[in-house]
Scaffold this active site. Structure first.
Site, PDB file in Angstrom:
ATOM      1  N   HIS A   1       0.869  -1.182   0.000  1.00 30.98           N
ATOM      2  CA  HIS A   1       0.000   0.000   0.000  1.00 30.98           C
ATOM      3  C   HIS A   1       0.904   1.231   0.000  1.00 30.98           C
ATOM      4  O   HIS A   1       2.035   1.186   0.489  1.00 30.98           O
ATOM      5  CB  HIS A   1      -0.843  -0.052   1.277  1.00 30.98           C
ATOM      6  CG  HIS A   1      -1.918   0.982   1.382  1.00 30.98           C
ATOM      7  ND1 HIS A   1      -1.653   2.279   1.733  1.00 30.98           N
ATOM      8  CD2 HIS A   1      -3.264   0.905   1.207  1.00 30.98           C
ATOM      9  CE1 HIS A   1      -2.798   2.951   1.767  1.00 30.98           C
ATOM     10  NE2 HIS A   1      -3.786   2.145   1.454  1.00 30.98           N
TER      11      HIS A   1
ATOM     12  N   ASP B   1       2.500  -4.616   7.788  1.00 28.46           N
ATOM     13  CA  ASP B   1       1.324  -3.747   7.642  1.00 28.46           C
ATOM     14  C   ASP B   1       0.105  -4.669   7.749  1.00 28.46           C
ATOM     15  O   ASP B   1      -0.218  -5.395   6.811  1.00 28.46           O
ATOM     16  CB  ASP B   1       1.387  -3.041   6.288  1.00 28.46           C
ATOM     17  CG  ASP B   1       0.082  -2.345   5.915  1.00 28.46           C
ATOM     18  OD1 ASP B   1      -0.904  -2.440   6.677  1.00 28.46           O
ATOM     19  OD2 ASP B   1       0.054  -1.712   4.843  1.00 28.46           O
TER      20      ASP B   1
ATOM     21  N   GLN C   1      -5.155  -4.960   6.888  1.00 26.92           N
ATOM     22  CA  GLN C   1      -6.196  -5.822   6.310  1.00 26.92           C
ATOM     23  C   GLN C   1      -6.191  -7.217   6.918  1.00 26.92           C
ATOM     24  O   GLN C   1      -6.880  -8.110   6.408  1.00 26.92           O
ATOM     25  CB  GLN C   1      -6.024  -5.923   4.784  1.00 26.92           C
ATOM     26  CG  GLN C   1      -6.089  -4.615   4.038  1.00 26.92           C
ATOM     27  CD  GLN C   1      -7.475  -3.980   4.058  1.00 26.92           C
ATOM     28  OE1 GLN C   1      -8.458  -4.597   4.463  1.00 26.92           O
ATOM     29  NE2 GLN C   1      -7.559  -2.725   3.640  1.00 26.92           N
TER      30      GLN C   1
ATOM     31  N   LYS D   1     -11.048   0.061  10.389  1.00 29.04           N
ATOM     32  CA  LYS D   1     -11.286  -1.097   9.518  1.00 29.04           C
ATOM     33  C   LYS D   1     -11.729  -2.308  10.325  1.00 29.04           C
ATOM     34  O   LYS D   1     -11.888  -3.403   9.783  1.00 29.04           O
ATOM     35  CB  LYS D   1     -10.008  -1.432   8.740  1.00 29.04           C
ATOM     36  CG  LYS D   1      -9.593  -0.364   7.730  1.00 29.04           C
ATOM     37  CD  LYS D   1      -8.440  -0.855   6.876  1.00 29.04           C
ATOM     38  CE  LYS D   1      -7.702   0.264   6.168  1.00 29.04           C
ATOM     39  NZ  LYS D   1      -8.457   0.915   5.098  1.00 29.04           N
TER      40      LYS D   1
ATOM     41  N   CYS E   1      -4.759   2.674  -3.667  1.00 32.30           N
ATOM     42  CA  CYS E   1      -3.470   3.080  -3.083  1.00 32.30           C
ATOM     43  C   CYS E   1      -2.369   2.064  -3.391  1.00 32.30           C
ATOM     44  O   CYS E   1      -1.476   1.832  -2.577  1.00 32.30           O
ATOM     45  CB  CYS E   1      -3.567   3.316  -1.574  1.00 32.30           C
ATOM     46  SG  CYS E   1      -4.603   4.701  -1.134  1.00 32.30           S
TER      47      CYS E   1
END
Lengths: 141, 425
Positions: free
Chosen positions: B141, B218, B221, B244, B383
């Site tokens: 991302h 990261d 998600q 999220k 992104c």
């Protein structure tokens, strides 16, 4: 249908699938490329002027993008033929939505006006009224 | 047996916690040409962008503002004490949730992006220099890609990208080639927000640590929809965002190994992060407060913890199983439509999202048309512009799922995608 599908009337789809004046000019007076950073749509406009540089004699465009941006550029290319440079300068967002003949949802207005912006910026750069480095777009060599 | 009967928990009961799912949007596909209406049920499939917020989380935020709103760590008065305890304990909740040793290892940030920048500035600018390298993946991302790219430019460190295979997986042989003794940091997305790929973080951690490099996952998600344990992944840093995962916007977390955070200098200076200040110099507060300068996002931190409690009450294994079910179903149904191209790994080996294009229909047009059917998806580059360049596309459409989504909603998506295609063909 609602706003979304209503944008895709036959005229828009026709211009999207069969864009008018698509391509490049042999000897344009100016060429300008613009990009819509929010969606990646890209349009190049090439314009030939009369000797007095007052009237648009020919327009060609190329591009990659959504149906709204491509159809809008195609319809604009037809309208620009014979238009004065002053009239090009004066085109605003309402003129574009009127030309498209459909309501454009707020999130898509940027797509609809990209071709107009590219033509106007190109003309201003050509007249030396706009520094190419200070636009979001770039002038082709 | 219907797919619905395989739901790992009572999805309808969960939906009742999200009043927004009952609202109407857009127009009515049954009455073409009548312009925008407000009569179509919402089908929200943009959860990788942000999830909705259940009543218990909204209540927790409202309870704070209505009952004990005060600044933290400042007042001796009762409201400040109550707010401070709730805000500090929110760190404990987050720490437990991802298997950290304690609140010292959990820094509240604005979001994943800020967590990434915190490490890039506080660690990267100090530690990186010419000759060093940072290894990313091509599916990063922009939060990670742009951050390390720019830190690389400022420090002279080389930034390298592990290639993505045609199937949408990380090329681990290439990773093993790129990660060398000059590698200082490996920063890789856990679950790709564009491809849905679940990357082998523990394996990459081994590679990084074999070369004395650090690893940053990261997890924006992954933490929302599957069990994530920082010890099992063996990561040095890990970041995720509250919004999220049923929490509010404006709050996220950075996990960092305590020994590393101890050595790092603050990223932001100001109040609340200091121990002693004179005109000449200052000393820093203990972890994690050393990295939380100024009045923090108190209500959001408390809401973040409430969101985690909400998710844990359902169970992260069950949420993961539900997402797996929806992703596999959506993949198969979309793949069956003529002219649909799906990006990333197969339906039974991905996170709960599907990115795709319909031949002849630009993703933005598709999204506009789906909106008429009340269906919210994302269209664009998500992104991940360089990844889209690699794929040779300027944009894609993405449907992303969460615990409250249903098979019927995916059926609605598939029907509408077919309608959109018919309009353009």
């Amino acid at each position: 249908m609602g706003l979304g599908s209503d944008m895709y009337r036959q005229q828009i789809l026709d211009h999207y699938k069969n864009p008018r004046n698509y391509g490049e000019l042999e000897d344009p007076d100016f060429t300008h490329v613009g990009e819509n950073p929010s969606c990646g749509d890209t349009i190049q406009m090439e314009v030939a002027l009369d000797d007095a540089e007052e009237t648009i004699e020919a327009v060609r465009f190329t591009g990659d993008g959504c149906a709204i941006s491509m159809a809008s550029a195609s319809m604009l290319s037809e309208r620009l033929h014979g238009m004065s440079v002053d009239e090009l300068d004066a085109l605003d967002t309402d003129d574009i939505t009127e030309m498209l003949g459909v309501d454009i949802s707020p999130m898509r207005v940027k797509c609809a006006v990209l071709g107009r912006q590219v033509a106007q910026d190109g003309a201003k750069i050509h007249r030396g009224e706009l520094d190419p480095d200070r636009t979001r777009t770039k002038t082709e060599e | 047996m219907g797919v619905q009967e395989q739901y790992p928990f009572d999805v309808e009961a969960a939906r009742a916690d999200f009043p927004i799912l009952d609202r109407k949007v857009g127009g009515d596909p049954e009455t073409p040409g009548e312009g925008p209406g407000d009569d179509t049920p919402l089908v929200y499939l943009d959860n990788a962008a942000t999830s909705h917020t259940p009543d218990p989380v909204v209540d927790a935020i409202a309870d704070y503002y209505r009952g004990y709103n005060a600044n933290v760590h400042r007042g001796i008065h009762q409201l400040s004490q109550e707010a401070s305890v709730a805000y500090e304990e929110a760190h404990d909740t987050v720490a437990d949730f991802v298997g950290a040793d304690g609140r010292e290892e959990i820094i509240f940030t604005k979001n994943t992006t800020e967590a990434m920048n915190l490490v890039a500035y506080a660690w990267g600018l100090e530690e990186l220099g010419p000759g060093d390298n940072v290894v990313l993946s091509e599916m990063e991302h922009h939060a990670s890609l742009v951050t390390w790219q720019q830190i690389g430019k400022r420090t002279g460190a080389d930034v390298r990208f592990v290639e993505v295979t045609d199937e949408g997986y990380l090329d681990m042989n290439h990773a093993a080639e790129l990660i060398d003794d000059d590698t200082e940091m490996v920063s890789v997305v856990h679950v790709s927000n564009a491809l849905g790929t679940i990357n082998p973080i523990a394996e990459l951690a081994d590679l990084a640590h074999d070369h004395d490099a650090l690893i940053f996952a990261d997890a924006a998600q992954s933490v929302p929809n599957r069990p994530v344990d920082v010890k099992a992944l063996d990561v040095d840093f890990l970041a995720f965002s509250g919004h999220k995962m049923c929490g509010p916007t404006g709050i996220g977390a950075l996990y960092g190994r305590e020994s590393l955070l101890d050595e790092m200098q603050p990223y932001l200076y100001g109040g609340d992060m200091i121990r002693r200040v004179s005109f000449e110099d200052s000393t820093w507060e203990d972890l994690p407060w050393k990295f939380e300068a100024g009045t923090p996002s108190i209500a959001q931190g408390i809401g973040f913890a409430a969101a985690i409690e909400y998710l844990e009450a359902i169970g992260m294994e069950r949420i993961e199983a539900h997402e797996d079910l929806l992703a596999a179903y959506a993949y198969d149904e979309l793949a069956a439509i003529d002219g649909v191209e799906i990006y990333g790994p197969p339906g039974d080996d991905r996170g709960g999202l599907v990115s795709f294009n319909v031949d002849g229909v630009h993703a933005h047009d598709l999204s506009s048309i789906l909106n008429d059917y009340g269906i919210a998806i994302r269209a664009g580059d998500h992104c991940t512009q360089p990844l889209h360049d690699e794929l040779g596309i300027s944009a894609s459409a993405r449907a992303s799922f969460y615990l409250y989504n249903t098979v019927e909603e995916i059926d609605a998506l598939v029907d509408a995608v077919g309608e959109a295609r018919d309009l353009f063909v």
